[in-house]
Design an enzyme around this catalytic site. Sequence first.
Site, mmCIF file in Angstrom:
data_model
loop_
_atom_site.group_PDB
_atom_site.id
_atom_site.type_symbol
_atom_site.label_atom_id
_atom_site.label_comp_id
_atom_site.label_asym_id
_atom_site.label_seq_id
_atom_site.Cartn_x
_atom_site.Cartn_y
_atom_site.Cartn_z
ATOM 1 N N GLY A 6 0.784 -1.237 0.000
ATOM 2 C CA GLY A 6 0.000 0.000 0.000
ATOM 3 C C GLY A 6 0.811 1.279 0.000
ATOM 4 O O GLY A 6 0.314 2.327 0.427
ATOM 5 N N HIS B 261 0.541 0.616 -13.163
ATOM 6 C CA HIS B 261 1.220 -0.644 -13.492
ATOM 7 C C HIS B 261 2.720 -0.376 -13.632
ATOM 8 O O HIS B 261 3.122 0.621 -14.248
ATOM 9 C CB HIS B 261 0.638 -1.209 -14.799
ATOM 10 C CG HIS B 261 1.241 -2.521 -15.169
ATOM 11 N ND1 HIS B 261 0.869 -3.704 -14.557
ATOM 12 C CD2 HIS B 261 2.212 -2.852 -16.054
ATOM 13 C CE1 HIS B 261 1.577 -4.699 -15.064
ATOM 14 N NE2 HIS B 261 2.398 -4.207 -15.977
ATOM 15 N N ARG C 238 -6.210 -8.110 -9.097
ATOM 16 C CA ARG C 238 -7.375 -8.821 -9.618
ATOM 17 C C ARG C 238 -7.956 -8.048 -10.792
ATOM 18 O O ARG C 238 -7.931 -6.819 -10.774
ATOM 19 C CB ARG C 238 -8.477 -8.788 -8.541
ATOM 20 C CG ARG C 238 -8.734 -10.058 -7.906
ATOM 21 C CD ARG C 238 -9.608 -9.906 -6.693
ATOM 22 N NE ARG C 238 -9.060 -10.764 -5.703
ATOM 23 C CZ ARG C 238 -9.139 -12.084 -5.754
ATOM 24 N NH1 ARG C 238 -9.817 -12.677 -6.684
ATOM 25 N NH2 ARG C 238 -8.540 -12.819 -4.848
#
EC number: 2.1.2.2
Length: 199
Positions: A11, A108, A90
């Site tokens: 995180g 990403h 996911r």
Amino acid sequence: MKLAIFASGNGSNFQSIVDAVEKGTLQATVDLLVCDKPGAFVMERAAAAGVPVFSFSAKDYSGKEEYEQEILEKLKSCGVEFIALAGYMRLIGNVLLSAYEKRIVNIHPSLLPAFPGKDAIGQAVEAGVKVTGATIHYVDAGMDTGPIIAQQAVEINDGETEKDIAAKIHEVEHQLYPKTLQQIFEGSGKMFYHGSTVM
Ligand code: GAR
């Protein structure tokens, strides 16, 4: 803008967004953390920041549609307007894609379309490239395939390990993600999404 952040792990990107909101450089509120890995460190970060958490285990549901319906109810009850995926490992399904059409972005750790999917940094090392980076893109039904919003390159020098490269990419991500979200919310680059204006 009322934001939800989806995360599965450490995180650090969640933290960079929360910090930018606190500093006032990102005009938004973080109204919900959605986490699919109960016990992940990001949940401690959310608790420390006073951000409500919805955590779930996919195995407790019959499938993606069922848990996404529950996520959707939470998002609605928190008044969430926009979703930022930050290390959420996911694929997003139809329930959330249709409810938040053109309102979901992802970060990403590669220069997409190179190295989509899992272990993007390992893939870059394996390919022997000298430059990789970070990409922020809109989310569609594919794996890291949505329209690209922002990218920043990171050089790979001889002798650098995956860990070294990951640290450099994280450093870039922590600046790029809050800055890009702010630009999207200001509507400063009108973003195009398969030919039509996004915001
Ligand atoms: C980030 O580097 C993000 O780009 C990557 O996961 C990391 C999460 O780090 N996302 C993906 O690989 C998505 N396919 P964090 O938990 O410290 O923010």
